[in-house]
Enzyme design. Sequence first.
Site, PDB file in Angstrom:
ATOM      1  CG  HIS A  87      -1.814   1.157   1.311  1.00  0.00           C
ATOM      2  ND1 HIS A  87      -2.071   1.799   2.493  1.00  0.00           N
ATOM      3  CD2 HIS A  87      -2.506   1.809   0.358  1.00  0.00           C
ATOM      4  CE1 HIS A  87      -2.895   2.802   2.269  1.00  0.00           C
ATOM      5  NE2 HIS A  87      -3.174   2.824   0.981  1.00  0.00           N
ATOM      6  CG  ASP A 115      -3.379   5.112  -1.517  1.00  0.00           C
ATOM      7  OD1 ASP A 115      -4.404   5.177  -0.798  1.00  0.00           O
ATOM      8  OD2 ASP A 115      -2.231   5.121  -1.052  1.00  0.00           O
ATOM      9  CE1 TYR A 156      12.309  12.570 -16.652  1.00  0.00           C
ATOM     10  CE2 TYR A 156      14.343  13.821 -16.628  1.00  0.00           C
ATOM     11  CZ  TYR A 156      13.303  13.249 -17.314  1.00  0.00           C
ATOM     12  OH  TYR A 156      13.256  13.351 -18.682  1.00  0.00           O
TER      13      TYR A 156
END
Length: 150
Positions: free
Chosen positions: A22, A69, A118
Amino acid sequence: MLKGIDPRLNADILHTLRAMGHGDMLMLTDVNFPGVALAPHTVVGRVLTMENLSAPEAARAILSVLPLDTFVADFAARMEVVGDPAALPPVQSEVQAEIDAAEGQPRPMQTLDRFAYYDLAKQAFAIVQTGERRLYGCFMLRKGVIAPKG
């Protein structure tokens, strides 16, 4: 082949998605993303590939098994277009449509500028590089939970 599993999900991808917990992040990237350079910083430590798929095709396959989520606003994000952060290229709207379909309702992704994306990739569980050739086909998906029945 497995019943009920999208055949576009190879063994490396399935293993990674199952191993994620999670809140772990999966970076879904285009062919131009410097995945090989950044992947050593991830938990998996190497680039995984879905090289014959576009970003929306890969997203659909991944979201067929990966719950997003529901506890955080940044459950998914897309890389902003440099110089035009409000732009929504077709590849991004197509991946947004896959997210909305998987979630059963509209859930807009957040945006990240190129260098923030990035940096986030270095903290990810894994980088999955697709065959997407359109620019800005880079996304973050954050794993959610599957609640127990009853």
